[in-house]
Write an enzyme that holds these catalytic residues in place. Sequence first.
Site, PDB file in Angstrom:
ATOM      1  N   ASP A 123      -4.940 -11.692  42.843  1.00 59.93           N
ATOM      2  CA  ASP A 123      -4.081 -10.449  43.005  1.00 59.93           C
ATOM      3  C   ASP A 123      -4.711  -9.946  44.415  1.00 59.93           C
ATOM      4  OD1 ASP A 123      -2.930 -11.269  40.813  1.00 59.93           O
ATOM      5  OD2 ASP A 123      -3.690  -9.588  39.829  1.00 59.93           O
TER       6      ASP A 123
ATOM      7  N   LYS B 154       2.598 -13.802  37.832  1.00 62.57           N
ATOM      8  CA  LYS B 154       2.321 -13.336  36.373  1.00 62.57           C
ATOM      9  C   LYS B 154       2.742 -11.892  36.412  1.00 62.57           C
ATOM     10  CE  LYS B 154      -2.610 -12.065  37.538  1.00 62.57           C
ATOM     11  NZ  LYS B 154      -2.604 -10.621  37.338  1.00 62.57           N
TER      12      LYS B 154
ATOM     13  N   CYS C 103      -7.780  -8.064  35.962  1.00 60.20           N
ATOM     14  CA  CYS C 103      -7.531  -9.343  36.249  1.00 60.20           C
ATOM     15  C   CYS C 103      -8.330 -10.607  36.480  1.00 60.20           C
ATOM     16  CB  CYS C 103      -6.299  -9.553  37.278  1.00 60.20           C
ATOM     17  SG  CYS C 103      -4.886  -8.314  36.636  1.00 60.20           S
TER      18      CYS C 103
END
Length: 199
Positions: A10, A108, A153
């Site tokens: 990310d 996601k 994450c």
Amino acid sequence: MAKDALIVIDVQNDFCEGGSLAVSGGNEIVPIINKLILRFDRVILTQDWHTPAHSSFASSHDGKAPFETITMPYGQQTLWPDHCVQGTAGADFHPDLHLTKAELIIRKGFRPHIDSYSAFYENDHVTPTGLAGYLRERGITHVTFAGLATDFCVAYSALDAVKQGFTAEVLLDACRAIDLGGSLAAMTTRMRRAGVTLI
């Protein structure tokens, strides 16, 4: 390196300086990750990819503010500022991140009613992203994590990697944390106890 992969979590505009959910120091890790990418033959990226009005956004719940917690059908959910909405500049990867070597991008968080921290599972811990199967078919047994954020994450991805039978390490200098209510210390301890190597 044939059985190793680098998984970059990310590194997107909304998680870097100036973004709607900026992680302090997010920009600092981009050159570090770019050097790591050069070292690995196999590179995988994850990308938060939320629908507008996603259920994890505080703005989707009347009277709720970012960073409050609510109960969802799958458990406790932190509410976030709107971030990484599909097709927006905030969802794009950081412009300085070297993407060319990435052989797979896992998106996601695109299911409107469930959030997703891990690269392997949605937050119900049941719905898979398909990453584990991909790694196994490619013969990858060891995964190295870098990215944002250490305590969300990155940590959940590393924990799920171990649960799926991979050996996992997190390069802490190539990550930055949100540290919400002591979450960094809690998740660091949890990763160590699960057998994740922290470097």
